[in-house]
Design an enzyme around this catalytic site. Structure first.
Site, PDB file in Angstrom:
ATOM      1  N   ARG A 148       0.956  -1.176   0.152  1.00  0.00           N
ATOM      2  CA  ARG A 148      -0.014   0.038   0.111  1.00  0.00           C
ATOM      3  C   ARG A 148       0.867   1.078  -0.169  1.00  0.00           C
ATOM      4  O   ARG A 148       1.871   1.141   0.864  1.00  0.00           O
ATOM      5  CB  ARG A 148      -0.967   0.024   1.274  1.00  0.00           C
ATOM      6  CG  ARG A 148      -1.671   1.300   1.459  1.00  0.00           C
ATOM      7  CD  ARG A 148      -2.904   1.188   0.495  1.00  0.00           C
ATOM      8  NE  ARG A 148      -3.882   2.058   0.809  1.00  0.00           N
ATOM      9  CZ  ARG A 148      -3.853   3.288   0.707  1.00  0.00           C
ATOM     10  NH1 ARG A 148      -2.791   4.009   0.548  1.00  0.00           N
ATOM     11  NH2 ARG A 148      -5.206   4.148   1.285  1.00  0.00           N
ATOM     12  N   GLU A 153     -11.567   5.081  -4.600  1.00  0.00           N
ATOM     13  CA  GLU A 153     -11.971   3.450  -4.820  1.00  0.00           C
ATOM     14  C   GLU A 153     -12.424   3.337  -6.316  1.00  0.00           C
ATOM     15  O   GLU A 153     -13.232   4.002  -6.684  1.00  0.00           O
ATOM     16  CB  GLU A 153     -12.693   2.863  -3.557  1.00  0.00           C
ATOM     17  CG  GLU A 153     -12.446   3.171  -2.413  1.00  0.00           C
ATOM     18  CD  GLU A 153     -10.865   2.260  -2.063  1.00  0.00           C
ATOM     19  OE1 GLU A 153     -10.790   1.183  -2.606  1.00  0.00           O
ATOM     20  OE2 GLU A 153     -10.086   3.133  -1.402  1.00  0.00           O
ATOM     21  N   ARG A 198      -0.996  -5.225   4.623  1.00  0.00           N
ATOM     22  CA  ARG A 198      -0.225  -4.711   3.356  1.00  0.00           C
ATOM     23  C   ARG A 198       1.153  -4.043   3.985  1.00  0.00           C
ATOM     24  O   ARG A 198       1.124  -3.377   5.022  1.00  0.00           O
ATOM     25  CB  ARG A 198      -0.955  -4.077   2.558  1.00  0.00           C
ATOM     26  CG  ARG A 198      -2.151  -4.612   2.019  1.00  0.00           C
ATOM     27  CD  ARG A 198      -3.028  -3.915   1.240  1.00  0.00           C
ATOM     28  NE  ARG A 198      -3.522  -2.737   1.750  1.00  0.00           N
ATOM     29  CZ  ARG A 198      -4.585  -1.681   1.510  1.00  0.00           C
ATOM     30  NH1 ARG A 198      -4.917  -1.881   0.401  1.00  0.00           N
ATOM     31  NH2 ARG A 198      -5.163  -1.107   2.478  1.00  0.00           N
TER      32      ARG A 198
END
Length: 188
Positions: free
Chosen positions: A67, A75, A133
């Site tokens: 990330r 999104e 992540r």
């Protein structure tokens, strides 16, 4: 030293060694990238998930999801206008953000997909985020892609602690003032 005290010392040594071994077993597999700060790591971007997330392959063949630290792009599915200051919570505002989600993803693909990049870690930031992540700056051709995403208006500053936060905040303000990228959606 008596035989009994010798056995006690030997027993304690075994306990210490076994305790150390169990601690090593509890370390994460990717221990070389698990602490704060640390050395940069070269990886190959296998593919781009969206405008702020990539899947990479380490030289030893391990895959991991990264990330991009300090940034948040809209999104690609259901986006939230509340995250982008001034963008109206209307269908037009959502459609505009979805469009910029696609633009950010395409931009990131053009910049890093299939390329060898450097992951740089931040001493103030956690090494992994909420979804486990890796959190890192992605650098290609001596350019930090995270920073470029904010400056070009593909992303907003993500509300977290990291060393470049003030710089990213200033870049976001400049992008907002110029109406670049997602900030065009304020008038949607």
């Amino acid at each position: 030293m008596t035989a009994a005290s010798g056995r006690t010392v030997a027993f304690l040594l075994v306990v210490v060694v076994l305790a150390g071994c169990s601690a090593v077993q509890d370390l994460p597999v990717d221990v070389e990238v698990s602490g704060p700060g640390g050395d940069p790591v070269q990886v190959t971007v296998q593919y781009v998930v969206d405008g702020d997330t990539v899947v990479v392959v380490f030289p030893d063949g391990r895959e991991d999801t990264v990330r991009l630290l300090g940034v948040d792009t809209p999104e690609t599915g259901d986006t939230n206008p509340d995250e982008f200051e001034g963008v109206p919570d209307t269908e037009a505002g959502r459609a505009c953000l979805r469009s910029w989600a696609d633009n950010a993803t395409t931009y990131l693909q053009d910049q890093v997909a299939g390329r060898t990049v450097t992951l740089e870690f931040d001493a103030l930031a956690d090494r992994r985020g909420y979804y486990d992540r890796l959190l890192a700056y992605v650098v290609v051709d001596n350019t930090t892609i995270n920073r470029r995403l904010v400056a070009a208006g593909y992303a907003r500053l993500y509300d977290s602690e990291f060393e470049s936060r003030l710089t990213y905040a200033a870049l976001e303000q400049e992008a907002q003032a110029a109406g670049r990228g997602v900030w065009q959606c304020r008038s949607a």
